[in-house]
Design an enzyme around this catalytic site. Structure first.
Site, mmCIF file in Angstrom:
data_model
loop_
_atom_site.group_PDB
_atom_site.id
_atom_site.type_symbol
_atom_site.label_atom_id
_atom_site.label_comp_id
_atom_site.label_asym_id
_atom_site.label_seq_id
_atom_site.Cartn_x
_atom_site.Cartn_y
_atom_site.Cartn_z
ATOM 1 C CB CYS A 295 76.389 51.616 67.603
ATOM 2 S SG CYS A 295 75.942 52.755 66.104
ATOM 3 C CG ASP A 419 70.831 49.272 72.062
ATOM 4 O OD1 ASP A 419 71.865 49.986 71.378
ATOM 5 O OD2 ASP A 419 69.772 50.085 72.407
ATOM 6 C CG HIS A 421 73.407 52.587 70.450
ATOM 7 N ND1 HIS A 421 72.554 51.648 70.182
ATOM 8 C CD2 HIS A 421 73.845 53.528 69.676
ATOM 9 C CE1 HIS A 421 72.559 51.960 68.447
ATOM 10 N NE2 HIS A 421 73.298 52.914 68.611
#
EC number: 3.4.22.-
Length: 462
Positions: A295, A419, A421
């Site tokens: 990440c 994000d 992820h």
């Protein structure tokens, strides 16, 4: 002024001239004469604009004629839309956008053509025998003009404006050709469009092909003065060129997904956002399975893409391996780190930005997540002055912060989070609807974990 339409006219004109002595004094006026001929060509009655994906032809220099009866000199430019087929078969006018927000002006693409049939004169040809050696120079000139207008602007005015733009562009091309010519070797002049702050708006600059940005610094300095632009950030490098809303990005990454979101409604709060363009990098892209460990690498890639697309660096966005190698090179990691699945944090992100891009960053340390709610002023200030994406790492998670909504009075705050992820495909709807790019409250952060934020600083350069 709100710009509703961009009329874009493209075409190739063939430049040709005969040079007796390429290095002689005469050659300059010969080249200028050829450009003058091209300028008279675009102001002649033979010039035709065709509107792409439509039956519309326009003769701009014959008192405005069009191939469609209902389009006259009095027509508003918005009237042209009903004749243009959109990609799904309907007309552009009838297609309803499903986006949450309208994404920019409508682009009307046109091509530049010439009628070739002309009434023949009845004079006999004259023949001249030339015995000197001549250099014949031929070069295609890639003309590309853009004009932003409002819906009610008359079509005739738009077409006159485009003819003027063609003339100006040929004059700019002549200047570039003469400046960079070496004897009979010429550099192709290339037009680039830039969206500048008002009042300048959409402008076009001609640069010589093959001359890197680093050698055009003086040209940019002149333009910064002319358009009264700040002298500490790039506006006119090739990477800053305007991206037409109807053009696709070829690399497959999504750009600025956050512009499709509506900001949260907080009383007397102000919006502070990333400035410019970034690409969304996340898990599983580029055939790399980094689910569970990559990440911070992806957040770093998003930041690198911002520096690249703002024209600060010309280097490609680094791969996981290149990021790991950079950390070994600065002595932060052991050689065996390269090729591993070890995660990195904000301090490593800072080191890589410095090593690979020459960019410095500030680090903000927060001893527990609950404290992030009090960092509104620092973050607002960052987005206002630097405007770069911020990487935040805490526990084992990294995210990218793209902005905040913050009230100075009440201290209320929301964070705009990208994000890394996310493991799916590049589907804007999913990414915005499911909150992979979305506004989050202070409860989003682990209240007891500590966090480091990496705030990249803009280099002072044009």
């Amino acid at each position: 002024t709100v710009c509703d339409f961009i009329f874009r006219l493209k075409g190739i004109l063939e430049f040709a001239c005969q040079l007796d002595n390429p290095n002689g004094v005469q050659s300059q006026s010969t080249i200028s004469k050829s450009f003058q001929d091209l300028r008279s060509k675009v102001t002649s009655k033979n010039i035709v604009f065709t509107v792409c994906n439509s039956p519309v032809l326009i003769w701009p220099n014959t008192g405005f004629q069009s191939s469609v009866e209902s389009l006259t000199e009095a027509s508003a430019c918005g009237d042209i839309l009903q004749w243009i087929e959109s990609d799904d078969g309907g007309s552009k006018k009838s297609s309803k956008k499903k986006d949450k927000k309208k994404s920019g002006p409508t682009v009307v693409n046109m091509k530049l053509l010439f009628e070739v049939t002309e009434p023949a004169g009845n004079t006999a040809p004259s023949l001249i025998r030339v015995s000197t050696q001549q250099h014949c120079v031929k070069m295609p000139l890639p003309l590309d003009c853009a004009l932003s207008v409002t819906t009610d602007e008359r079509l005739e005015t738009v077409c006159t404006g485009l003819v003027e733009a063609l003339n100006k562009q040929l004059a700019d091309m002549e200047e570039v050709v003469l400046q960079y010519r070496k004897g009979s070797s010429f550099l192709v002049p290339q037009p680039f469009h830039f969206q500048l702050p008002e009042p300048a708006g959409l402008i076009t600059v001609v640069y010589p092909a093959g001359v890197p940005d680093s050698q055009l610094q003086a040209v940019r300095e002149d333009l910064h003065r002319k358009f009264e632009l700040p002298c500490d950030r790039p506006y006119l490098r090739r990477a800053n060129a305007f991206h037409f809303p109807d053009a696709a990005y070829k690399d497959g990454y999504l750009r600025n997904p956050h512009i499709h979101l509506n900001p949260p409604n907080i009383e007397d709060a102000k919006l502070y956002l990333v400035q410019g363009v970034y690409s969304y990098h996340h898990y599983m892209q580029d055939h790399v399975d980094d689910n569970g460990w990559g990440c911070a690498y992806r957040s770093l890639q998003t930041i690198c893409s911002w520096f690249q697309q703002q024209g600060y660096v010309e280097t490609a966005v680094p791969t996981h391996t290149q990021i790991q190698q950079a950390l070994v090179d600065v002595g932060d990691k052991e050689p065996r780190f390269v090729g591993s699945r070890q995660w990195i944090g904000s301090i490593e992100v800072q080191a890589v930005l410095n090593q690979l891009l020459g960019v410095t960053s500030k680090i903000m340390f927060v001893s527990q997540g609950s404290e992030l709610a009090t960092k509104g002023r620092e973050l607002a200030n960052h987005f206002q002055t630097e405007g770069t994406p911020v990487m935040i790492g805490g526990g084992v998670l990294a995210h990218t912060i793209l902005g905040v909504v913050w009230s100075e009075n009440t201290g209320q705050i929301r964070f705009l989070i990208l994000d890394p992820h996310y493991t799916g495909g590049e589907d804007l709807q999913t990414i915005t609807d499911k909150g992979w790019c979305g506004w989050k409250g202070p409860e989003f952060w682990d209240q007891n974990a500590y966090y480091n934020l990496c705030l990249p600083q803009r280099p002072k350069t044009i």
